[in-house]
Design a protein around this motif. Structure first.
Motif, PDB file in Angstrom:
ATOM      1  N   LEU A   1       7.206   0.306   7.664  1.00  0.00           N
ATOM      2  CA  LEU A   1       8.601   0.739   7.630  1.00  0.00           C
ATOM      3  C   LEU A   1       9.361   0.101   6.479  1.00  0.00           C
ATOM      4  O   LEU A   1      10.220   0.730   5.859  1.00  0.00           O
ATOM      5  CB  LEU A   1       9.287   0.395   8.955  1.00  0.00           C
ATOM      6  N   ARG A   2       9.055  -1.164   6.196  1.00  0.00           N
ATOM      7  CA  ARG A   2       9.743  -1.860   5.102  1.00  0.00           C
ATOM      8  C   ARG A   2       9.607  -1.103   3.788  1.00  0.00           C
ATOM      9  O   ARG A   2      10.517  -1.108   2.957  1.00  0.00           O
ATOM     10  CB  ARG A   2       9.172  -3.275   4.947  1.00  0.00           C
ATOM     11  N   SER A   3       8.478  -0.463   3.589  1.00  0.00           N
ATOM     12  CA  SER A   3       8.261   0.261   2.334  1.00  0.00           C
ATOM     13  C   SER A   3       9.225   1.436   2.190  1.00  0.00           C
ATOM     14  O   SER A   3       9.518   1.869   1.069  1.00  0.00           O
ATOM     15  CB  SER A   3       6.814   0.754   2.240  1.00  0.00           C
ATOM     16  N   PHE A   4       9.762   1.951   3.319  1.00  0.00           N
ATOM     17  CA  PHE A   4      10.728   3.054   3.278  1.00  0.00           C
ATOM     18  C   PHE A   4      12.170   2.565   3.324  1.00  0.00           C
ATOM     19  O   PHE A   4      13.066   3.225   2.788  1.00  0.00           O
ATOM     20  CB  PHE A   4      10.486   4.010   4.454  1.00  0.00           C
ATOM     21  N   PHE A   5      12.412   1.432   3.970  1.00  0.00           N
ATOM     22  CA  PHE A   5      13.781   0.927   4.117  1.00  0.00           C
ATOM     23  C   PHE A   5      14.445   0.666   2.768  1.00  0.00           C
ATOM     24  O   PHE A   5      15.562   1.123   2.515  1.00  0.00           O
ATOM     25  CB  PHE A   5      13.783  -0.369   4.938  1.00  0.00           C
ATOM     26  N   GLY A   6      13.766  -0.096   1.912  1.00  0.00           N
ATOM     27  CA  GLY A   6      14.370  -0.473   0.632  1.00  0.00           C
ATOM     28  C   GLY A   6      14.794   0.715  -0.221  1.00  0.00           C
ATOM     29  O   GLY A   6      15.965   0.821  -0.621  1.00  0.00           O
ATOM     30  N   PRO A   7      13.876   1.653  -0.520  1.00  0.00           N
ATOM     31  CA  PRO A   7      14.251   2.811  -1.334  1.00  0.00           C
ATOM     32  C   PRO A   7      15.330   3.672  -0.691  1.00  0.00           C
ATOM     33  O   PRO A   7      16.199   4.206  -1.378  1.00  0.00           O
ATOM     34  CB  PRO A   7      12.932   3.590  -1.463  1.00  0.00           C
ATOM     35  N   SER A   8      15.289   3.821   0.643  1.00  0.00           N
ATOM     36  CA  SER A   8      16.290   4.648   1.332  1.00  0.00           C
ATOM     37  C   SER A   8      17.678   4.040   1.203  1.00  0.00           C
ATOM     38  O   SER A   8      18.657   4.729   0.895  1.00  0.00           O
ATOM     39  CB  SER A   8      15.928   4.801   2.816  1.00  0.00           C
ATOM     40  N   ILE A   9      17.777   2.736   1.433  1.00  0.00           N
ATOM     41  CA  ILE A   9      19.070   2.049   1.357  1.00  0.00           C
ATOM     42  C   ILE A   9      19.592   2.030  -0.073  1.00  0.00           C
ATOM     43  O   ILE A   9      20.770   2.307  -0.331  1.00  0.00           O
ATOM     44  CB  ILE A   9      18.936   0.621   1.917  1.00  0.00           C
ATOM     45  N   PHE A  10      18.729   1.719  -1.031  1.00  0.00           N
ATOM     46  CA  PHE A  10      19.116   1.665  -2.440  1.00  0.00           C
ATOM     47  C   PHE A  10      19.629   3.026  -2.913  1.00  0.00           C
ATOM     48  O   PHE A  10      20.627   3.113  -3.640  1.00  0.00           O
ATOM     49  CB  PHE A  10      17.919   1.229  -3.279  1.00  0.00           C
ATOM     50  N   SER A  11      18.953   4.097  -2.494  1.00  0.00           N
ATOM     51  CA  SER A  11      19.351   5.441  -2.907  1.00  0.00           C
ATOM     52  C   SER A  11      20.619   5.901  -2.196  1.00  0.00           C
ATOM     53  O   SER A  11      21.465   6.572  -2.787  1.00  0.00           O
ATOM     54  CB  SER A  11      18.218   6.434  -2.623  1.00  0.00           C
TER      55      SER A  11
ATOM     56  N   THR B   1       0.819  -1.211   0.000  1.00  0.00           N
ATOM     57  CA  THR B   1       0.000   0.000   0.000  1.00  0.00           C
ATOM     58  C   THR B   1       0.853   1.261   0.000  1.00  0.00           C
ATOM     59  O   THR B   1       0.536   2.241  -0.689  1.00  0.00           O
ATOM     60  CB  THR B   1      -0.933   0.016   1.232  1.00  0.00           C
ATOM     61  N   MET B   2       1.957   1.237   0.746  1.00  0.00           N
ATOM     62  CA  MET B   2       2.777   2.428   0.919  1.00  0.00           C
ATOM     63  C   MET B   2       3.957   2.518  -0.035  1.00  0.00           C
ATOM     64  O   MET B   2       4.631   3.551  -0.074  1.00  0.00           O
ATOM     65  CB  MET B   2       3.312   2.460   2.357  1.00  0.00           C
ATOM     66  N   ALA B   3       4.218   1.466  -0.802  1.00  0.00           N
ATOM     67  CA  ALA B   3       5.469   1.385  -1.566  1.00  0.00           C
ATOM     68  C   ALA B   3       5.716   2.586  -2.474  1.00  0.00           C
ATOM     69  O   ALA B   3       6.762   3.236  -2.382  1.00  0.00           O
ATOM     70  CB  ALA B   3       5.502   0.094  -2.383  1.00  0.00           C
ATOM     71  N   LEU B   4       4.782   2.889  -3.353  1.00  0.00           N
ATOM     72  CA  LEU B   4       5.002   3.979  -4.305  1.00  0.00           C
ATOM     73  C   LEU B   4       5.097   5.325  -3.601  1.00  0.00           C
ATOM     74  O   LEU B   4       5.929   6.175  -3.945  1.00  0.00           O
ATOM     75  CB  LEU B   4       3.876   3.997  -5.342  1.00  0.00           C
ATOM     76  N   PHE B   5       4.253   5.543  -2.598  1.00  0.00           N
ATOM     77  CA  PHE B   5       4.303   6.790  -1.836  1.00  0.00           C
ATOM     78  C   PHE B   5       5.657   6.925  -1.148  1.00  0.00           C
ATOM     79  O   PHE B   5       6.247   8.011  -1.116  1.00  0.00           O
ATOM     80  CB  PHE B   5       3.176   6.806  -0.797  1.00  0.00           C
TER      81      PHE B   5
END
Length: 429
Positions: A126-136, A63-67
């Motif tokens: 939180l998982r929805s934010f962890f991946g993009p933050s780490i990748f970036s 639900t939160m991934a794209l946001f």
């Protein structure tokens, strides 16, 4: 091209700190997930309740991934990751508390399950934010010319942490405390400590610039741009599809507790070995890829890796002998390790800097969340057709997906990243 340096990324101090932070986080998260699976099965004796753990995490994650990807592309990456880790520490402490002797002795099982699922649900957010933050963030720590090497060490660290995390979780349940319940409780205390350690270490990395030229861009336009980029870039689309389906239908490890208890009858120590076996295979394989170029004929190598993964999962499902099961899971990890490094390299080389958050979010929807959805699928199919049959079915679907990818995306088997690497090296020289 210059001679391959297997330690190129490790020559940057901040990358080493990043690797340490990543190790602590993955070790803690892996421990926590395995311990909670064990606790839920101990409380219920039903594999479907294990599957619900995955469902509770995937709902908010999807639900939160794209946001989340939009937010990551708009914000400074180091501080955003720090906020995520701080909130994760609260969840870890909550699970430590709900597994205490006082709670388990006085609360009914249903209430304990509801609280566990609630913490898992917020962890999914939180998982929805962890991946993009780490990748970036990792893309801002090392130059583009060492992206493939950074992807190898990053993935290797992830797998090593998984190996040690799930292994330690399996053994610590029996070692810590006077009984398995207390072992669960004090194991989660270790998880909490590791999360706090990762938060402290993260501040050894300096704040990074925001490279997105469209700060304040309307969220609708931002999300549409990210999704369109992924679906128009066939290399990324093919890699994500392969990994999504293999993880979704090949999630046999989610049923490891059932195999350990009911089929192989090896107890918590055998359970720890089973869940560690694929991660050992992945880790060893990814160490080898630091020395062997994987950019040449990357598409064909990825197809072969995923096909081998499917065969290994089928072998595990058919086995009723412990050592054969361990070997099958080890080779599933070997093939998965190759797949992971190639996929991360494709994403890093094919994604523009200003879109890394959004592309990584789509990746988390395809792949990251399919871990949890795969856990639910495994639990549900095990309930409907039996544990062993469910695992064989998943491996068969993985093989079918490899064949279909080659048919639907005929250019993917020909994918080669050599030119992409040469172009990035020219830009930075």
């Amino acid at each position: 091209m210059e001679k391959k340096d297997p330690y190129a990324a490790l020559r940057y101090k901040e990358f080493n700190i990043f690797i340490l932070v990543r190790f602590a986080l993955v070790f803690a998260w892996s421990m926590q997930f395995i311990i909670i699976e064990w606790q839920v099965y101990a409380l219920t004796g039903d594999p479907l309740y294990i599957g619900i753990i995955g469902l509770m995490e995937i709902i908010p994650a999807l639900t939160m991934a794209l946001f989340a990807g939009h937010i990551v592309d708009q914000k400074e990456k180091r501080n955003l990751l720090a906020v995520c880790i701080a909130l994760f520490s609260l969840i870890s402490f909550g699970l430590f508390w709900v597994t205490s002797q006082e709670v388990t002795d006085t609360w009914p099982v249903n209430r304990i399950l509801y609280v566990i699922y609630a913490f898992v649900f917020f962890g999914g957010l939180l998982r929805s934010f962890f991946g993009p933050s780490i990748f970036s963030l990792v893309a801002l720590i090392v130059p583009k010319k060492v992206y493939p090497n950074a992807a190898t060490w990053n993935s290797s660290t992830w797998q090593m942490a998984r190996v040690l995390g799930v292994s330690f979780a399996g053994f610590s349940i029996g070692w810590l405390g006077e009984n398995e319940q207390m072992g669960v409780h004090w194991s989660l205390c270790i998880v909490f400590g590791l999360v706090l350690f990762s938060l402290i270490m993260l501040f050894q990395i300096k704040k990074k610039p925001i490279l997105n030229p469209n700060i304040g861009e309307p969220i609708g336009r931002s999300l549409k741009e990210g999704v369109n980029f992924v679906f128009k870039t066939k290399a990324i689309l093919g890699a994500l599809t392969l990994d999504m389906v293999s993880v979704l239908f090949g999630g046999a490890i989610a049923l490891a507790a059932v195999f350990a208890e009911d089929i192989l009858k090896v107890g918590p120590q055998g359970f720890g070995i089973l869940v560690a076996a694929p991660n050992v295979g992945s880790f060893l394989t990814m160490l080898v890829t630091a020395y062997i170029p994987i950019v040449k004929k990357a598409g064909m190598k990825l197809l072969i890796a995923v096909f081998g993964f499917g065969l290994s999962i089928i072998a595990f499902g058919l086995s009723s002998i412990f050592w054969i099961s361990v070997v099958a899971l080890f080779f599933s990890g070997v093939f998965d390790g190759v797949s992971m490094v190639i996929r991360q390299t494709i994403l890093q080389l094919k994604t523009p800097d200003h879109m890394r958050g959004r592309v990584s979010s789509v990746n988390s929807m395809f792949v990251g969340s399919s871990n949890e959805l795969g856990a639910f699928e495994s639990g549900l199919t095990a309930k409907l057709m039996g544990t062993a049959s469910a695992v064989v079915f998943g491996g068969t679907m993985t093989l079918y997906t490899v064949l279909m990818t080659g048919v639907v995306l005929p250019s993917f088997p020909k994918l080669d990243l050599t030119k992409d690497m040469e172009d990035h090296e020219k830009e930075e020289n």
